[in-house]
Design an enzyme around this catalytic site. Sequence first.
Site, mmCIF file in Angstrom:
data_model
loop_
_atom_site.group_PDB
_atom_site.id
_atom_site.type_symbol
_atom_site.label_atom_id
_atom_site.label_comp_id
_atom_site.label_asym_id
_atom_site.label_seq_id
_atom_site.Cartn_x
_atom_site.Cartn_y
_atom_site.Cartn_z
ATOM 1 N N HIS A 179 8.367 -52.932 -37.541
ATOM 2 C CA HIS A 179 9.202 -51.722 -37.606
ATOM 3 C C HIS A 179 9.375 -51.169 -39.013
ATOM 4 O O HIS A 179 9.977 -50.122 -39.179
ATOM 5 C CB HIS A 179 10.585 -52.008 -37.016
ATOM 6 C CG HIS A 179 11.442 -52.841 -37.928
ATOM 7 N ND1 HIS A 179 11.268 -54.183 -38.083
ATOM 8 C CD2 HIS A 179 12.460 -52.501 -38.759
ATOM 9 C CE1 HIS A 179 12.144 -54.646 -38.957
ATOM 10 N NE2 HIS A 179 12.883 -53.643 -39.389
HETATM 11 C C1 UD1 Z 1 17.269 -50.584 -40.065
HETATM 12 C C2 UD1 Z 1 17.391 -51.166 -41.470
HETATM 13 C C3 UD1 Z 1 16.344 -52.259 -41.647
HETATM 14 C C4 UD1 Z 1 16.421 -53.282 -40.543
HETATM 15 C C5 UD1 Z 1 16.338 -52.589 -39.191
HETATM 16 C C6 UD1 Z 1 16.466 -53.559 -38.062
HETATM 17 C C7 UD1 Z 1 18.119 -49.609 -43.230
HETATM 18 C C8 UD1 Z 1 17.665 -48.856 -44.406
HETATM 19 N N1 UD1 Z 1 17.141 -50.167 -42.495
HETATM 20 O O1 UD1 Z 1 15.990 -49.976 -39.985
HETATM 21 O O2 UD1 Z 1 16.578 -52.909 -42.884
HETATM 22 O O3 UD1 Z 1 15.364 -54.199 -40.680
HETATM 23 O O4 UD1 Z 1 17.398 -51.622 -39.121
HETATM 24 O O5 UD1 Z 1 16.362 -52.924 -36.842
HETATM 25 O O6 UD1 Z 1 19.302 -49.708 -42.996
HETATM 26 N N2 UD1 Z 1 16.763 -45.721 -33.420
HETATM 27 C C9 UD1 Z 1 17.009 -45.643 -32.072
HETATM 28 N N3 UD1 Z 1 18.086 -46.336 -31.573
HETATM 29 C C10 UD1 Z 1 18.904 -47.085 -32.344
HETATM 30 C C11 UD1 Z 1 18.638 -47.155 -33.721
HETATM 31 C C12 UD1 Z 1 17.562 -46.474 -34.238
HETATM 32 O O7 UD1 Z 1 16.300 -44.967 -31.328
HETATM 33 O O8 UD1 Z 1 19.861 -47.691 -31.809
HETATM 34 C C13 UD1 Z 1 15.568 -45.024 -33.957
HETATM 35 C C14 UD1 Z 1 15.872 -43.639 -34.473
HETATM 36 O O9 UD1 Z 1 14.761 -42.844 -34.232
HETATM 37 C C15 UD1 Z 1 15.992 -43.859 -35.960
HETATM 38 C C16 UD1 Z 1 14.991 -44.960 -36.207
HETATM 39 O O10 UD1 Z 1 15.056 -45.773 -35.052
HETATM 40 O O11 UD1 Z 1 15.739 -42.716 -36.696
HETATM 41 C C17 UD1 Z 1 15.287 -45.761 -37.430
HETATM 42 O O12 UD1 Z 1 16.635 -46.293 -37.384
HETATM 43 P P1 UD1 Z 1 17.401 -46.658 -38.759
HETATM 44 O O13 UD1 Z 1 18.684 -47.337 -38.485
HETATM 45 O O14 UD1 Z 1 17.422 -45.472 -39.626
HETATM 46 O O15 UD1 Z 1 16.420 -47.663 -39.450
HETATM 47 P P2 UD1 Z 1 15.652 -48.922 -38.851
HETATM 48 O O16 UD1 Z 1 14.205 -48.648 -38.933
HETATM 49 O O17 UD1 Z 1 16.238 -49.351 -37.541
#
Ligand code: UD1
Length: 356
Positions: free
Chosen positions: A204
């Site tokens: 991811h």
């Molecule tokens: C975040 C953390 C990362 C961690 C990861 C674990 C930061 C900078 N990054 O990354 O360190 O390893 O979490 O999962 O804080 N999304 C969903 N549903 C959710 C959450 C996210 O669909 O419940 C999708 C959205 O499109 C979002 C993307 O995932 O834009 C990224 O989510 P985000 O929390 O920004 O970063 P992660 O890649 O999850």
Amino acid sequence: MHVLHVVGARPNFMKAAPVHRGLAGHGHIQTLVHTGQHYDVQMSDVFFKQLGIPKPDENLNVGSASHAQQTAAIMSRFEPVALAHRPDMVLVYGDVNSTVAAALVCSKLGIRVAHVEAGLRSFDRSMPEETNRMLTDQLADLLFTPSRDGDENLAREGIAKEKVFLVGNVMIDTLIRLLPAADEAFTRLKNELSLQDFGLITLHRPSNVDEEAVFLPMLEMLDRLSGDLPLIFPVHPRTRNKWSARLERSNPNLRVIDPLGYVEFLALQKNARVVITDSGGIQEESTYLGIPCLTLRENTERPITVTMGTNVLIGRDLGLLRKHFCAALNGDRKQHILPPLWDGRAAIRIAEILSR
Ligand code: UD1
């Protein structure tokens, strides 16, 4: 003492759970704030339920956005909550955007902050988490480190050693507690997924999944490797959102499934022949479980998993991935030992230090 915990994203939950339990044993008042950085049931609610974390007292519902927008939203929504509760100490966990945002708010309000899982460094500033780690550690009043390298990194950055406590790995506390539940879940999963021998994948990181030129060759290699060993790939929403059409065309031996709960993922990890990942926490969990871990990253903030554990840094060298994958299948395993203080008692140490 009134302790307020801030959690927001999946990897925070398994770290906060044992600390919350440990502090409950000392009779402190505890408040739990969920920033809402992760919000899908499979990314959040399932973890609260399985880990036995109480329902959050406050949910900031920030959701997904760019880094600046998300961090700013957490800050502006957390400030009034922190002012209303006026805790004696705020605990922040790991290295996600929620961690640094809450630490910065507290620092400006003069509320003391403790960072759980302090001192880890990948020395790779292109990783958003590295910025979060460095800034949070500068802001924290108390820093709880999982391993000696954390203490050394903090000393090098000029952080007073009186503020730093080597307590061990809280994530391993959770793993040890829930292993019996994972063993039970495996009996069910084995039938549901018709599992025999298998490998497990998670991917991811933006550096792996955001660009076609990086992700597609990786996926093609995984497709090929699944010919030798069926691979299960629970897909993070970030990866799914970007690549759902391509993932559907994968080799049937590469089984793309929805994200799993903590217990189910642990069950698969414990029984996998090999794990391929770019996660931080999984490098540690696989070391504890003694499962070969091939990390698709150039560096790690958890070097102890390489020097003492089962982890091998593969970077983007897909030939190297194939080589180590075959070695794992042939039972050619890296020597490994359990790192110090991965004993299920890290959160108890934190609770004792905070209570003092
Ligand atoms: C975040 C953390 C990362 C961690 C990861 C674990 C930061 C900078 N990054 O990354 O360190 O390893 O979490 O999962 O804080 N999304 C969903 N549903 C959710 C959450 C996210 O669909 O419940 C999708 C959205 O499109 C979002 C993307 O995932 O834009 C990224 O989510 P985000 O929390 O920004 O970063 P992660 O890649 O999850």
